[in-house]
Enzyme design. Structure first.
Site, PDB file in Angstrom:
ATOM      1  N   GLU A  57     -41.210 -28.295  17.479  1.00  0.00           N
ATOM      2  CA  GLU A  57     -39.899 -28.124  16.841  1.00  0.00           C
ATOM      3  C   GLU A  57     -39.118 -29.437  16.818  1.00  0.00           C
ATOM      4  OE1 GLU A  57     -39.018 -25.625  15.215  1.00  0.00           O
ATOM      5  OE2 GLU A  57     -40.110 -23.888  15.980  1.00  0.00           O
ATOM      6  N   ASP A  70     -50.080 -21.916  10.157  1.00  0.00           N
ATOM      7  CA  ASP A  70     -49.570 -22.228   8.820  1.00  0.00           C
ATOM      8  C   ASP A  70     -49.501 -23.709   8.469  1.00  0.00           C
ATOM      9  OD1 ASP A  70     -47.587 -22.502  10.724  1.00  0.00           O
ATOM     10  OD2 ASP A  70     -46.108 -21.257   9.723  1.00  0.00           O
ATOM     11  N   GLU A  75     -39.842  -9.920   9.396  1.00  0.00           N
ATOM     12  CA  GLU A  75     -40.684 -10.858  10.135  1.00  0.00           C
ATOM     13  C   GLU A  75     -42.152 -10.474  10.063  1.00  0.00           C
ATOM     14  OE1 GLU A  75     -39.598 -14.082  12.641  1.00  0.00           O
ATOM     15  OE2 GLU A  75     -39.535 -13.773  10.474  1.00  0.00           O
ATOM     16  N   GLU A  90     -39.172 -19.915   3.644  1.00  0.00           N
ATOM     17  CA  GLU A  90     -40.513 -20.129   3.074  1.00  0.00           C
ATOM     18  C   GLU A  90     -40.683 -19.494   1.692  1.00  0.00           C
ATOM     19  OE1 GLU A  90     -40.745 -21.107   7.261  1.00  0.00           O
ATOM     20  OE2 GLU A  90     -39.973 -19.333   6.241  1.00  0.00           O
TER      21      GLU A  90
END
EC number: 3.2.1.-
Length: 898
Positions: free
Chosen positions: A95, A242, A336, A354
């Protein structure tokens, strides 16, 4: 629409700067900053916070994209002056890299561009780059492993191995965590001429590539950073993996290294062969890629259509994007996680960008105005359901519309960037966006970096790739200007068959042809289609090695023995069938619980913008059957606990009564306020600091007696949510609320009433949309509104002195009380015949072509219904049980020769 995006950004950004800065994030419901250590821990989510003004850094280059150059200049000065990167705090390497390092590098990229143009940033002398380099060195200790894979966390001040670091004991990391570094680290090396950053990121990528499963060319979700063994062996394109795939392709675009494209194309071929089941993208097992690892998808895979556009594979991108859009139209946001038949699996939505990202890329590729309409829907939903007075609040539950006190930094970094670019023309931009590539956090890195400070060979000259057939690889991206020169209806022709995939049909699994058996494309039996009374189905079970056992209580038990299957392919089908049946059975048990309810503050100055998650009651008015809900002003009762006759009935009459939890049964409180003339009741938890953010929702149970005499609705609020209403009363005196099964949009609430224009400016077509949504709602089965695993509700009842046994339906196994005087939380014990990893009950099909209402599900035996009603499990237990099932099923796959 472009101007509306600017107004929305201003609303979010100005509230962060006014109420939260220099904190990392804004808490939009309580209008304050989120400072780590001062708020209840949210677990891993908090690892993104490092006391370095995260949201401001993450937003820097967004300001320039939105043509807010003056604000950008001020923001850069604030970052240089105020931000400290030397805090004694443990943060996520992943992150911090994508948000903070990426934010600093994106800010530096646009700062030097503005300086070159000559009007702004003339004073700038690379200060953001110096900060990025300082941060890069602080992340390097995480790479001190034999494999080259970084530790998942690092202490900004003390690194990893230091005695005071409080980290460095981890053994596992996710594939995306270790494989999403190359863009930022290579850019840092190219900008500064210091090659060490790019070298470390390349080494981590090389190691993951070496450890791929060679027969399937897939990678798992988590990997041991010391041994390289796969810890979680399921593989997909969503959470945990991803951006690893994203960065392989984008590293080729940015750095020009052929090896990255070769790796990406190899993985992509495996994804399309095994994971892609258009329009679905389903996780599989890396060693047995023909077996689905689960029957649900997570929302992070919404980025994948955008990546497919970048690769040039447009058709599957359009298909998956359209499926996701249908889910959004059903639930207003992308949950989610959602199942293969498009029901909510995890109900939260933290305003993820996204889907907007993929929408932008598809519009760039096709020029189809349909995607502008999609973008318009996103804007309207954000304004209708997520906008609050102090910003935009994440959705705690997309089914009820309840909010969470959270606005993540990526909302400003990505969402507004992609939405603005979707609606902007070239002349609206002060620079050419095509000169940059987006990182996974949408930060801008200039393409000219590919020829700058090249210290590492572009082409890997080893024999590593000689085994690969790359004759069909695409080495260039398609020219979007000539993509569909002869067929402007191309995208629509792909979308058309999918337009009703969510609402009007009961999706069936995508069949794989069983060529080796010569049976053609006939699909294998799926769990949701199975009928225990169908002789043909029983014959198929026998062929798959599955035996059916009738139990004394009327249920049936399924057991698989792979060695008894007719062939290895039949055994694989049998194992997949068992996994589906286990998940289906578990899913249906959860659906028997009452879903959470909503308390919506509709009076001035809230006007329906604040929605609180409320626990339902197992007695009183069923709000799911009274769509209008109950609306009224609130009043505090005397005595506040509501355990005796109300002494201020004149204040309570025709009002919604507020009372404190404790000292008597919930049903007794309800009877007392109903007698005083109240039209509804809200019970507020007396445990200081309790919140639906951190505690599982629960249902208020009756008192073991007949409660048919209670006709008013009763809802339960935790302490934090209850205080929001009490604070509003102190400040505004007259506070009106709406009790409902889910939040209503403001056009419905204020129909025929005066309402300030700014409330409805964001959506001129609100009323029409409401009518459509209400028509859709009338066809939704209750199952779709059942709580997700993270929102499972335990039944709660209160006894005198709050120490007696709970009286929830069934044979409860009380949990220990939260405190000495807290109420018992009851849950039914595990059924002795509950399906294990290799056995499952035989539930009814998950849905029928008619999409029948829940009351039509009474075809099951009474004992089945009762057993499922009694299963009130706590969320963590549910999650652990699901993990256990996954792991045991995977271990079985490993051991079974099939």
């Amino acid at each position: 629409l472009r101007n509306q995006v600017l107004e929305m950004f201003d609303h979010a950004y100005s509230n962060y700067m006014e109420h939260a800065y220099p904190a990392d994030e804004l808490m939009p419901l309580t209008c304050r900053g989120r400072v780590r250590g001062q708020e209840p821990s949210r677990g891993d989510v908090d690892d993104a916070l490092g006391k370095f003004s995260l949201t401001l850094i993450d937003t820097l280059d967004t300001l320039v994209v939105l043509n807010k150059t003056k604000e950008f200049e001020e923001a850069v000065k604030k970052v240089i002056k105020d931000v400290n990167l030397d805090n004694d705090i443990v943060v996520s390497v992943f992150e911090t890299n994508i948000r903070v390092l990426g934010g600093l590098l994106g800010g530096h990229s646009v700062a030097i561009m503005l300086k070159e143009k000559g009007e702004y940033m003339q004073w700038y002398n690379g200060e953001l780059l110096h900060m990025a380099k300082e941060l890069g060195y602080k992340l390097l200790p995480a790479f001190n492993t034999t494999s080259g894979l970084p530790y998942p966390r690092v202490n900004l001040k003390f690194g990893v191995r230091h005695p005071e670091a409080r980290t460095g004991t981890e053994t596992d990391t996710c594939t995306a965590c270790a494989g999403t570094l190359i863009l930022e680290f290579a850019a840092l090396s190219r900008f500064t001429g210091t090659s060490i950053f790019e070298e470390y990121a390349r080494k981590a990528l090389d190691f993951i590539w070496e450890k791929r499963q060679r027969s399937s060319n897939l990678v798992g979700v988590t990997i041991n950073i010391h041994t390289g063994d796969w810890v979680r062996k399921d593989s997909g394109v969503g959470a945990g993996i991803d951006s690893y795939y994203e960065y392989l392709l984008k590293a080729y675009v940015l750095l020009g290294d052929d090896s990255f494209l070769e790796r990406f194309n190899t993985h992509y071929d495996a994804i399309m062969r095994y994971i892609s089941q258009p329009p679905l993208l389903l996780d599989v097992h890396i060693h047995k890629p023909m077996l689905n690892a689960r029957t649900w998808m997570d929302s992070l895979l919404a980025f994948f259509p955008g990546l497919q556009v970048l690769k040039g594979d447009i058709r599957p991108a359009i298909e998956t994007h359209e499926m996701l859009y249908q889910v959004i139209k059903k639930h207003n946001f992308l949950p989610e996680a959602f199942t293969t038949d498009f029901r909510v699996h995890w109900a939260q939505h933290p305003l993820r960008p996204e889907f907007a990202e993929s929408t932008y890329f598809l519009y760039k590729a096709t020029g189809d105005p349909y995607y502008l309409e999609v973008g318009k829907t996103l804007i309207e939903n954000l304004n209708k359901y997520a906008r609050v007075p102090c910003g935009f609040a994440a959705m705690k539950d997309v089914r009820t519309g309840s909010h969470e006190d959270r606005m993540d930094s990526f909302f400003l970094a990505e969402m507004f960037k992609y939405l603005y670019l979707l609606f902007a023309d070239k002349e609206d931009m002060i620079f050419d966006i095509e000169d940059y590539i987006f990182t996974t956090e949408a930060h801008l890195l200039p393409l000219w970096l590919s020829t700058t400070n090249q210290t590492i060979s572009k082409k890997n000259t080893s024999t590593e790739y000689t085994e690969l057939d790359d004759s069909n690889f695409d080495w260039t991206c398609p020219n979007t200007q000539i993509l569909f020169p002869n067929d402007p209806m191309f995208a629509q022709s792909i979308r058309e068959p999918l337009k009703n995939v969510v609402d009007k049909s009961c999706p069936r699994g995508i069949a794989r042809a069983e060529e080796s058996l010569g049976s053609g494309p006939k699909p294998p039996l799926r769990a949701r289609d199975f009928m225990a009374s169908n002789p043909e189905h029983l014959e198929i079970l026998k062929k798959m090695g599955v035996s059916l056992i009738h139990l004394k209580d009327g249920r049936v038990q399924l057991v698989q023995h792979a060695v008894q299957a007719a062939s290895s392919l039949d055994a694989e089908d049998g194992l997949r069938f068992m996994q589906e049946m286990i998940e289906l059975s578990s899913q249906q048990q959860k659906e028997q619980q009452l879903p959470p309810r909503a308390v919506q503050i509709v009076s001035h100055p809230f006007f329906g913008r604040v929605v609180l998650t409320a626990g339902p009651a197992q007695f009183g008015m069923d709000l799911s059957k009274h769509k209008a809900g109950t609306r009224g002003f609130v009043a505090t009762i005397k005595p506040y606990n509501g355990c005796s006759e109300i002494t201020n009935p004149e204040a309570v009459k025709e009002k919604i009564a507020l009372m404190q939890r404790g000292q008597c049964m919930f049903a007794e409180k309800a009877r007392n306020i109903q007698k005083a003339g109240a039209i509804g009741g809200i019970v507020i938890d007396d445990n200081e600091g309790s919140s639906s953010d951190t505690a599982p929702l629960f249902q208020m149970a009756g008192d073991g007696k007949n409660t048919d005499d209670i006709t008013i609705p009763m809802l339960f609020l935790f302490n934090k949510e209850g205080n929001i209403i009490l604070d509003a009363i102190r400040e505004y005196e007259a506070v009106e609320v709406l009790l409902s099964d889910k939040a209503k949009d403001r056009a419905t609430i204020f129909k025929g009433k005066m309402i300030p224009n700014y409330i409805i400016d964001s959506n001129l077509e609100m009323e029409n949309m409401d009518q459509k949504s209400s028509e859709n709602d009338s066809h939704k089965p209750n199952a779709e509104e059942a709580p997700s695993e993270s929102q499972d509700a335990g039944a709660v009842s209160e006894e005198p002195d709050r120490g007696g046994e709970s009286s929830a339906v069934g044979d409860p196994d009380p949990l220990p009380p939260a405190s000495a005087d807290s109420a018992s939380v009851s849950r039914a014990g595990q059924d002795p015949h509950a399906p294990g990893p290799a056995e499952a009950g035989a539930p009814e099909p998950a849905c029928t072509p008619e999409d029948s209402q829940p009351q039509e599900q009474n075809t099951q035996t009474e004992s089945n219904s009762k057993a499922r009603w009694e299963r009130k499990v706590q969320p963590m237990e549910t999650i652990l049980a699901d993990w256990s099932e996954d792991i045991e099923a995977f271990e079985m796959m490993e051991k079974d020769e099939l």
